[in-house]
Scaffold this motif. Structure first.
Motif, mmCIF file in Angstrom:
data_model
loop_
_atom_site.group_PDB
_atom_site.id
_atom_site.type_symbol
_atom_site.label_atom_id
_atom_site.label_comp_id
_atom_site.label_asym_id
_atom_site.label_seq_id
_atom_site.Cartn_x
_atom_site.Cartn_y
_atom_site.Cartn_z
ATOM 1 N N UNK A 97 0.821 -1.205 0.000
ATOM 2 C CA UNK A 97 0.000 0.000 0.000
ATOM 3 C C UNK A 97 0.860 1.263 0.000
ATOM 4 N N UNK A 98 1.859 1.312 0.862
ATOM 5 C CA UNK A 98 2.642 2.539 1.004
ATOM 6 C C UNK A 98 3.744 2.674 -0.040
ATOM 7 N N UNK A 100 -0.949 7.372 -3.395
ATOM 8 C CA UNK A 100 -1.662 7.193 -2.133
ATOM 9 C C UNK A 100 -0.947 7.923 -0.993
ATOM 10 N N UNK A 101 0.375 7.802 -0.943
ATOM 11 C CA UNK A 101 1.145 8.464 0.108
ATOM 12 C C UNK A 101 1.005 9.979 0.026
ATOM 13 N N UNK A 118 -10.339 9.608 -6.624
ATOM 14 C CA UNK A 118 -8.907 9.489 -6.926
ATOM 15 C C UNK A 118 -8.258 8.465 -6.003
ATOM 16 N N UNK A 119 -8.617 8.514 -4.718
ATOM 17 C CA UNK A 119 -8.056 7.568 -3.757
ATOM 18 C C UNK A 119 -8.445 6.131 -4.095
ATOM 19 N N UNK A 120 -9.730 5.912 -4.384
ATOM 20 C CA UNK A 120 -10.212 4.562 -4.662
ATOM 21 C C UNK A 120 -9.628 3.996 -5.955
ATOM 22 N N UNK A 121 -9.430 4.857 -6.949
ATOM 23 C CA UNK A 121 -8.962 4.386 -8.254
ATOM 24 C C UNK A 121 -7.442 4.248 -8.324
ATOM 25 N N UNK A 147 1.031 19.923 -6.280
ATOM 26 C CA UNK A 147 2.065 18.916 -6.534
ATOM 27 C C UNK A 147 1.428 17.567 -6.846
ATOM 28 N N UNK A 148 0.375 17.207 -6.105
ATOM 29 C CA UNK A 148 -0.311 15.942 -6.338
ATOM 30 C C UNK A 148 -0.933 15.889 -7.726
#
Length: 613
Positions: A322-323, A328-329, A479-482, A563-564
Motif C-alpha cells: 500500500x505505502x 496514495x502516500x 482518486x483515492x479509490x482508483x 504537486x499531487x
C-alpha cells in the motif's frame, strides 16, 4: 427474460439501496454528533472550569478512540460481515454519547463565580455596599488552605470531565467501521460509474448533520444548564454572560437516541451482494437476507475468527504494498495538512465568533486607560479591597465593561436578580459629560453595531469557503479509490483514516487551544480556588493566532494539492505510454513469422500495482 428471473436482481438492488439509505442516515447521525460536540466545547469548558488546552485533549479523544482500532477494523473487517460491524459501531457510538452526558446527573447544580452575594429578597430596595463588601477577600486569597481546597474539589466533582473524555473516546471507537467498511462495501457491489453518485448522496445527507448539530447547540446554549432543577428567577446572569453554561448534556442524549436508531438496518443486511448490473445465479445464499436466530449462531463467529487469524500473516505485506503507492502516500500527506487546519478551525470557531464579533474591542472596553493593566486597580477603587480573582462583570452607561461592581467603585445597589442596578460607581468616566449616569447593570456591555456588519461578511466568506472545499470531497475519494488495488481498498481507507485522524485530529485542538490560552486577558476562578476557564480574550491577539494558523495550513495544503495534481498527470501519461507499448509489442509478435505468440513483458511499475485514475 421471465418475471421469475428478474426477482433476484430486484432484491439485490433493493438491498444495495437499503444499505445506501442506512449508511447515509448513519453519516447524518455521526456528523450531527460531531458538530454538536464542537458547538458544546465552550459550554463544557465553562461547566468544568478547564482551559482551552485541556478542552483540546477532550475533543481529541474522539480521534484517540479511532486510533485504537482503525487498522484492525479496516483490514480484518473487510473479511468479516461489514454491515453488522457498522451496526455494532453505532451501538458503541450511542453508548459513548450517553456517557458524555452522565456528569450532569452525577454532580450538583452549577454554581457560577461571583464577587458578591446578590440580594434575592423581593421587597429589597437597597443592599449592602459593593465597594465595602469584600474587605477580607484579599487576605483569604493570599493564604489558601490546601487541604480545604482538595476536599472542596472532591466534593464538587472537579474531575467529572473524565467522563466526557471517555465517552467521546467511545464515540470515536464506534465511528471507526463506518468510513472504511461502508465506502468499500458500496464500491464493491455497485457499478463503477455509480460510485461517485452514491458517495455524493451519502456526503450530501451527512452535510445536514452539522447543520442540525449546530442549530441544536445554538438553541441549548441559551437554555440554562440546570433547567428543571433550579429556579431560573434566581439566576443573575444571562446567556450572553461568559459564566453562563447552557444545557449541553441534553444534546448528547438526543444524538445517542438518533445513532441508536441508525444502527438497526445494518443487522438485517447480507455480508455480500452480487456486483450491480451483473447477472446472478439463482438462489445464491450469500445474497439472501438471512432471518431468524440461526443468523447469529456461534459457528458463524468461529468461522469469522478463524478467517481473521488466517489473514494475519498477510497484514504487514499488504501495508508494504500500500505505502509503495506514491499517489496514495501523497494524498495522505495532503489530507493531513488540510485536516489540521479544518479541525483547529471547527473546534474553536464558536469561541472565535463569540470573542471577536460578540465582544467589540474587548481589550479597549475591558482595560480602561486609567487602570493598571496587570491589577485592574485605580485610585477610584483603591479603598474597596476588591478581589482580583473574581469575574462578575457590570456594564456602565458609558458603554464600558468592568470586571466587577467593586472594581467599578460602585457604592450601592438596588433591585434583585438580573434586574440589579449599581449606583454611584466612582470609576465610571464622567469627563466627557459631568452629568452622565454613574450607574451600572449586571453583565457585559452589548457589542457595537459595526460588529454585526463584519460578522455577516465573515459568515458569507465562511459559507463560500465551505462550498469550495466540499466540491473536492467526492473527487478526492474517487482518486483515492482508483489509485489502489481492489483488495487493498478497505485497508487503504482505514490507514488513511488512522493517519489523518491521529496526526490531523488529535494535535490541532491541543496546540490551537494552548496558543489561544496565551491570549487570555482575564481568567476565572474555580469554586474551590485556582485558575478556571478564561472569561475574556485579547481580540487582536486571538484573531491573529487563530486566523494565522488556519490560513498558513490551508496555503500549504493547496500547494501540496498542486504537486499531487502534477504527479497524477505524469503518472497517467506514463500508464498510457506503457499500455501503448504493450499493444505495439503484441502486434509485432503477432506479425513476425506468421506466428500468433504473445510476448509478456514485466514492468517495474507493475510491482506497485497502481491503478489507472
Amino acid at each position: 427474460m421471465s418475471v421469475e428471473s428478474k426477482k433476484p436482481q430486484e432484491a439485490c438492488c433493493s438491498k444495495l439501496k437499503l444499505f445506501l439509505v442506512s449508511l447515509a442516515f448513519m453519516y447524518f447521525a455521526k456528523a450531527f454528533g460531531g458538530a454538536y460536540m464542537k458547538s458544546s466545547i465552550t459550554q463544557i469548558e465553562r461547566r468544568f472550569d478547564i482551559p482551552s488546552s485541556l478542552i483540546g485533549v477532550i475533543d481529541g479523544s474522539f480521534e484517540m478512540g479511532n486510533l485504537l482500532v482503525i487498522a484492525f477494523v479496516s483490514y480484518f473487517g473487510a473479511k468479516l460481515h461489514r454491515p453488522r460491524l457498522i451496526g455494532i459501531g453505532c451501538l458503541v457510538m450511542a453508548t459513548g454519547s450517553f456517557i458524555v452526558a452522565l456528569p450532569h446527573f452525577l454532580q450538583g447544580p452549577y454554581k457560577y463565580e461571583t464577587s458578591m452575594s446578590h440580594n434575592t429578597e423581593a421587597n429589597s430596595t437597597e443592599s449592602i455596599l459593593p465597594c465595602l463588601s469584600n474587605h477580607n477577600l484579599t487576605e483569604k486569597d493570599e493564604t489558601p488552605d490546601i487541604a480545604a481546597i482538595q476536599a472542596c474539589e472532591k466534593a464538587v466533582g472537579s474531575s467529572m470531565w473524565i467522563y466526557v473524555f471517555l465517552g467521546n473516546m467511545l464515540r470515536g471507537i464506534g465511528e471507526t467501521p463506518s468510513m472504511p467498511l461502508g465506502v468499500s462495501y458500496l464500491d464493491d457491489f455497485s457499478r463503477q460509474e455509480n460510485t461517485p453518485f452514491y458517495l455524493a448522496c451519502i456526503y450530501t445527507t451527512g452535510m445536514l448533520g452539522p447543520m442540525v448539530g449546530f442549530m441544536l447547540g445554538s438553541y441549548l446554549a441559551k437554555t440554562y444548564v440546570d433547567i428543571g432543577f433550579v429556579d431560573l428567577d434566581s439566576i443573575t446572569i444571562t446567556y450572553k454572560d461568559s459564566r453562563w453554561v447552557g444545557a449541553w448534556w441534553l444534546g448528547f442524549i438526543v444524538n445517542g437516541i438518533v445513532i441508536l436508531l441508525s444502527s438497526i438496518p445494518f443487522f438485517f443486511l447480507p455480508k455480500s451482494l452480487p456486483k450491480q448490473g451483473e447477472e446472478e445465479e439463482g438462489g445464491k445464499k450469500s445474497t439472501e437476507l438471512a432471518s431468524g436466530p440461526e443468523h447469529f449462531i456461534p459457528d458463524h463467529w468461529l468461522l469469522s475468527f478463524a478467517l481473521m487469524v488466517y489473514s494475519l500473516p498477510d497484514f504487514v505485506p499488504s501495508l508494504k504494498r500500500l505505502f509503495r503507492n506514491s499517489i496514495y502516500t501523497m494524498i495522505i500527506l495532503t489530507n493531513l495538512v488540510a485536516v489540521n487546519g479544518f479541525v483547529g478551525m471547527i473546534t474553536f470557531k464558536p469561541k472565535f465568533m463569540e470573542q471577536i464579533y460578540g465582544q467589540a474591542a474587548s481589550r479597549a472596553n475591558f482595560l480602561i486607560v486609567s487602570y493598571h493593566h496587570s491589577t485592574l486597580l485605580s485610585p477610584c477603587n483603591m479603598g474597596c479591597s476588591c478581589s482580583m480573582k473574581h469575574w462578575d462583570p457590570v456594564c456602565a452607561y458609558n458603554g464600558m465593561t468592568y470586571a466587577s461592581p467593586c472594581l467599578a467603585g460602585c457604592q450601592t445597589s438596588t433591585g434583585m436578580g438580573k434586574a440589579m442596578v449599581f449606583h454611584n460607581c466612582t470609576c465610571i468616566d464622567t469627563s466627557t459629560s459631568p452629568a452622565a449616569n454613574m450607574s451600572a447593570v449586571l453583565g457585559q456591555c452589548p457589542r457595537r453595531t459595526e460588529c454585526d456588519d463584519k460578522f455577516k461578511i465573515y459568515m458569507a466568506l465562511s459559507v463560500l469557503g465551505a462550498f469550495i472545499s466540499a466540491c473536492g470531497g467526492t473527487p478526492g475519494y474517487i482518486v483515492l479509490l482508483r489509485s489502489i488495488q481492489p483488495d487493498l481498498k478497505s485497508l487503504a481507507l482505514g490507514m488513511q483514516t488512522l493517519i489523518v485522524r491521529t496526526l490531523g485530529g488529535i494535535p490541532p485542538p491541543i496546540y490551537f487551544g494552548a496558543l489561544i490560552d496565551r491570549t487570555c486577558l482575564k481568567w476565572g476562578t474555580k469554586q474551590c480556588g485556582g485558575r478556571g476557564a478564561c472569561r475574556i480574550y485579547d481580540s487582536n491577539a486571538f484573531r491573529l493566532t487563530f486566523l494565522g494558523l488556519i490560513i498558513g495550513l490551508y496555503v500549504l495544503a493547496n500547494m501540496l494539492w498542486g504537486v499531487l495534481y502534477v504527479k497524477i498527470v505524469k503518472r497517467q501519461k506514463k500508464l498510457v505510454l506503457r499500455d501503448q507499448a504493450k499493444k505495439n509489442g503484441v502486434e509485432a509478435n503477432r506479425l513476425s513469422n506468421g506466428h500468433a505468440s504473445i510476448s509478456i513483458v514485466k514492468y517495474k511499475e507493475d510491482e506497485n500495482m497502481e491503478s489507472t485514475i
